[in-house]
Scaffold this motif. Structure first.
Motif, PDB file in Angstrom:
ATOM      1  N   GLY A 245      39.722  41.120  57.626  1.00  0.00           N
ATOM      2  CA  GLY A 245      38.799  42.033  56.971  1.00  0.00           C
ATOM      3  C   GLY A 245      38.323  41.557  55.617  1.00  0.00           C
ATOM      4  O   GLY A 245      37.559  42.260  54.946  1.00  0.00           O
ATOM      5  N   THR A 246      38.751  40.361  55.205  1.00  0.00           N
ATOM      6  CA  THR A 246      38.341  39.812  53.906  1.00  0.00           C
ATOM      7  C   THR A 246      37.005  39.079  54.058  1.00  0.00           C
ATOM      8  O   THR A 246      36.855  38.266  54.970  1.00  0.00           O
ATOM      9  CB  THR A 246      39.401  38.836  53.376  1.00  0.00           C
ATOM     10  N   PRO A 247      36.042  39.338  53.202  1.00  0.00           N
ATOM     11  CA  PRO A 247      34.735  38.659  53.310  1.00  0.00           C
ATOM     12  C   PRO A 247      34.876  37.148  53.262  1.00  0.00           C
ATOM     13  O   PRO A 247      35.703  36.602  52.518  1.00  0.00           O
ATOM     14  CB  PRO A 247      33.967  39.184  52.090  1.00  0.00           C
ATOM     15  N   ASP A 248      34.049  36.443  54.048  1.00  0.00           N
ATOM     16  CA  ASP A 248      34.092  34.985  54.085  1.00  0.00           C
ATOM     17  C   ASP A 248      33.916  34.365  52.708  1.00  0.00           C
ATOM     18  O   ASP A 248      34.543  33.350  52.389  1.00  0.00           O
ATOM     19  CB  ASP A 248      32.989  34.446  55.010  1.00  0.00           C
ATOM     20  N   ALA A 249      33.059  34.949  51.892  1.00  0.00           N
ATOM     21  CA  ALA A 249      32.772  34.392  50.569  1.00  0.00           C
ATOM     22  C   ALA A 249      34.014  34.349  49.694  1.00  0.00           C
ATOM     23  O   ALA A 249      34.108  33.528  48.774  1.00  0.00           O
ATOM     24  CB  ALA A 249      31.680  35.209  49.883  1.00  0.00           C
ATOM     25  N   ILE A 250      34.969  35.229  49.971  1.00  0.00           N
ATOM     26  CA  ILE A 250      36.228  35.260  49.216  1.00  0.00           C
ATOM     27  C   ILE A 250      37.300  34.462  49.948  1.00  0.00           C
ATOM     28  O   ILE A 250      37.990  33.632  49.361  1.00  0.00           O
ATOM     29  CB  ILE A 250      36.683  36.715  48.997  1.00  0.00           C
ATOM     30  N   LEU A 251      37.429  34.682  51.251  1.00  0.00           N
ATOM     31  CA  LEU A 251      38.474  34.022  52.032  1.00  0.00           C
ATOM     32  C   LEU A 251      38.324  32.508  52.004  1.00  0.00           C
ATOM     33  O   LEU A 251      39.317  31.782  51.974  1.00  0.00           O
ATOM     34  CB  LEU A 251      38.415  34.528  53.479  1.00  0.00           C
ATOM     35  N   MET A 252      37.105  32.022  52.006  1.00  0.00           N
ATOM     36  CA  MET A 252      36.854  30.584  52.101  1.00  0.00           C
ATOM     37  C   MET A 252      36.224  30.007  50.831  1.00  0.00           C
ATOM     38  O   MET A 252      35.611  28.946  50.862  1.00  0.00           O
ATOM     39  CB  MET A 252      35.960  30.308  53.309  1.00  0.00           C
ATOM     40  N   LYS A 253      36.406  30.683  49.733  1.00  0.00           N
ATOM     41  CA  LYS A 253      35.804  30.229  48.478  1.00  0.00           C
ATOM     42  C   LYS A 253      36.410  28.914  48.002  1.00  0.00           C
ATOM     43  O   LYS A 253      37.618  28.719  48.061  1.00  0.00           O
ATOM     44  CB  LYS A 253      35.980  31.296  47.389  1.00  0.00           C
TER      45      LYS A 253
ATOM     46  N   GLY B 289      37.583  27.168  45.105  1.00  0.00           N
ATOM     47  CA  GLY B 289      37.930  27.398  43.703  1.00  0.00           C
ATOM     48  C   GLY B 289      38.641  28.717  43.490  1.00  0.00           C
ATOM     49  O   GLY B 289      38.888  29.494  44.408  1.00  0.00           O
ATOM     50  N   LYS B 290      38.965  28.957  42.236  1.00  0.00           N
ATOM     51  CA  LYS B 290      39.740  30.126  41.849  1.00  0.00           C
ATOM     52  C   LYS B 290      38.929  31.407  42.007  1.00  0.00           C
ATOM     53  O   LYS B 290      37.733  31.449  41.698  1.00  0.00           O
ATOM     54  CB  LYS B 290      40.197  29.983  40.395  1.00  0.00           C
ATOM     55  N   LEU B 291      39.597  32.450  42.481  1.00  0.00           N
ATOM     56  CA  LEU B 291      38.938  33.744  42.622  1.00  0.00           C
ATOM     57  C   LEU B 291      38.803  34.434  41.271  1.00  0.00           C
ATOM     58  O   LEU B 291      39.668  34.300  40.402  1.00  0.00           O
ATOM     59  CB  LEU B 291      39.739  34.647  43.559  1.00  0.00           C
ATOM     60  N   THR B 292      37.739  35.189  41.109  1.00  0.00           N
ATOM     61  CA  THR B 292      37.610  36.050  39.933  1.00  0.00           C
ATOM     62  C   THR B 292      38.577  37.224  40.091  1.00  0.00           C
ATOM     63  O   THR B 292      39.127  37.457  41.177  1.00  0.00           O
ATOM     64  CB  THR B 292      36.184  36.591  39.792  1.00  0.00           C
ATOM     65  N   LYS B 293      38.777  37.971  39.016  1.00  0.00           N
ATOM     66  CA  LYS B 293      39.650  39.142  39.095  1.00  0.00           C
ATOM     67  C   LYS B 293      39.146  40.115  40.149  1.00  0.00           C
ATOM     68  O   LYS B 293      39.933  40.674  40.929  1.00  0.00           O
ATOM     69  CB  LYS B 293      39.737  39.843  37.746  1.00  0.00           C
TER      70      LYS B 293
ATOM     71  N   PHE C 183      39.855  38.693  43.552  1.00  0.00           N
ATOM     72  CA  PHE C 183      41.282  38.749  43.862  1.00  0.00           C
ATOM     73  C   PHE C 183      41.710  40.167  44.220  1.00  0.00           C
ATOM     74  O   PHE C 183      42.544  40.381  45.107  1.00  0.00           O
ATOM     75  CB  PHE C 183      42.102  38.225  42.685  1.00  0.00           C
ATOM     76  N   ASP C 184      41.136  41.161  43.560  1.00  0.00           N
ATOM     77  CA  ASP C 184      41.442  42.552  43.894  1.00  0.00           C
ATOM     78  C   ASP C 184      41.050  42.864  45.333  1.00  0.00           C
ATOM     79  O   ASP C 184      41.744  43.617  46.030  1.00  0.00           O
ATOM     80  CB  ASP C 184      40.712  43.501  42.940  1.00  0.00           C
ATOM     81  N   ILE C 185      39.943  42.286  45.781  1.00  0.00           N
ATOM     82  CA  ILE C 185      39.530  42.477  47.178  1.00  0.00           C
ATOM     83  C   ILE C 185      40.484  41.732  48.112  1.00  0.00           C
ATOM     84  O   ILE C 185      40.908  42.267  49.143  1.00  0.00           O
ATOM     85  CB  ILE C 185      38.077  41.997  47.377  1.00  0.00           C
ATOM     86  N   MET C 186      40.846  40.508  47.738  1.00  0.00           N
ATOM     87  CA  MET C 186      41.769  39.730  48.557  1.00  0.00           C
ATOM     88  C   MET C 186      43.104  40.456  48.736  1.00  0.00           C
ATOM     89  O   MET C 186      43.699  40.448  49.823  1.00  0.00           O
ATOM     90  CB  MET C 186      42.000  38.358  47.904  1.00  0.00           C
ATOM     91  N   LYS C 187      43.574  41.092  47.677  1.00  0.00           N
ATOM     92  CA  LYS C 187      44.863  41.785  47.743  1.00  0.00           C
ATOM     93  C   LYS C 187      44.878  42.909  48.777  1.00  0.00           C
ATOM     94  O   LYS C 187      45.946  43.312  49.239  1.00  0.00           O
ATOM     95  CB  LYS C 187      45.231  42.347  46.360  1.00  0.00           C
TER      96      LYS C 187
END
Length: 206
Positions: free
Chosen positions: A78-86, A88-92, A95-99
């Motif tokens: 359920g994690t968006p591709d833009a975050i799951l496969m980014k 580099g480091k996630l923004t805060k 990361f809140d979405i990833m959590k």
């Protein structure tokens, strides 16, 4: 994976076969999203099982912890591709979405009765909790974190550190061990770390 699950869940019945197929389908759905997360889940299941064996838990508990390792990241579907496969480091905010993958994973596993009855849903929910209460999603302290989640936390961290991602190289064994030792009592359960390292040193984990 399917063969190992079938061997572990050795009772020859339609319900066992259904459970194997359900778990296999869930893990395969991760592969459809992200092949790294799929292989990571296989590795974490294996390491978690070895730690559970070192704890001398009974067979059913070891199986449950193995399955918890396999499914610990199921919520990432359920994690968006833009975050799951980014790269580099996630923004805060990212990361809140990833959590949220822990809670999403819990909601998926909780409604599957055999997995819920084994406590696997709680392993999925709490595998990012920390001994010092600084983890997520609930900020639990040591005594309130289920053993399965403590074990999967160590297995998860070790595999994440020792596998290569497109945005960072892997750590070698010595550096990964150093990180685990530094996290004893704060991030990780000390006994789970010690037993994992015993398994590694005795070649029970390869």
């Amino acid at each position: 994976m399917r063969k190992l699950l079938t061997t572990m869940l050795h009772r020859s019945s339609s319900s066992t076969n259904l459970m194997v197929e359900t778990i296999h389908s869930l893990v395969s759905s991760v592969n459809a999203r992200d092949s790294y997360t799929y292989q990571h889940s296989i590795n974490v299941g294996y390491y978690a099982w070895k730690i559970a064996k070192q704890f001398r838990l009974d067979e059913e508990e070891c199986i449950s912890i193995y399955i918890g390792g396999l499914l610990h990241d199921i919520g990432k579907i359920g994690t968006p591709d833009a975050i799951l496969m980014k790269d580099g480091k996630l923004t805060k905010e990212e990361f809140d979405i990833m959590k949220k993958h822990t809670e999403t994973g819990y909601s998926i596993v909780h409604v599957i009765s055999p997995l819920h009855q084994r406590g696997i849903d709680k392993t999925v929910l709490y595998h990012h909790e920390r001994m010092d209460g600084k983890g997520y999603p609930e900020g639990l302290f040591s005594a309130d974190i289920p053993l399965g989640a403590k074990i999967v936390s160590v297995a998860d961290a070790y595999d994440a550190m020792t596998t290569t991602r497109h945005y960072r190289p892997s750590l070698d064994y010595g550096k990964a061990v150093e990180q685990l030792l530094q996290g004893k009592g704060t991030q990780f359960d000390p006994i789970a770390v010690d037993l994992f390292l015993e398994a590694m040193s005795s070649h029970l984990v390869t």
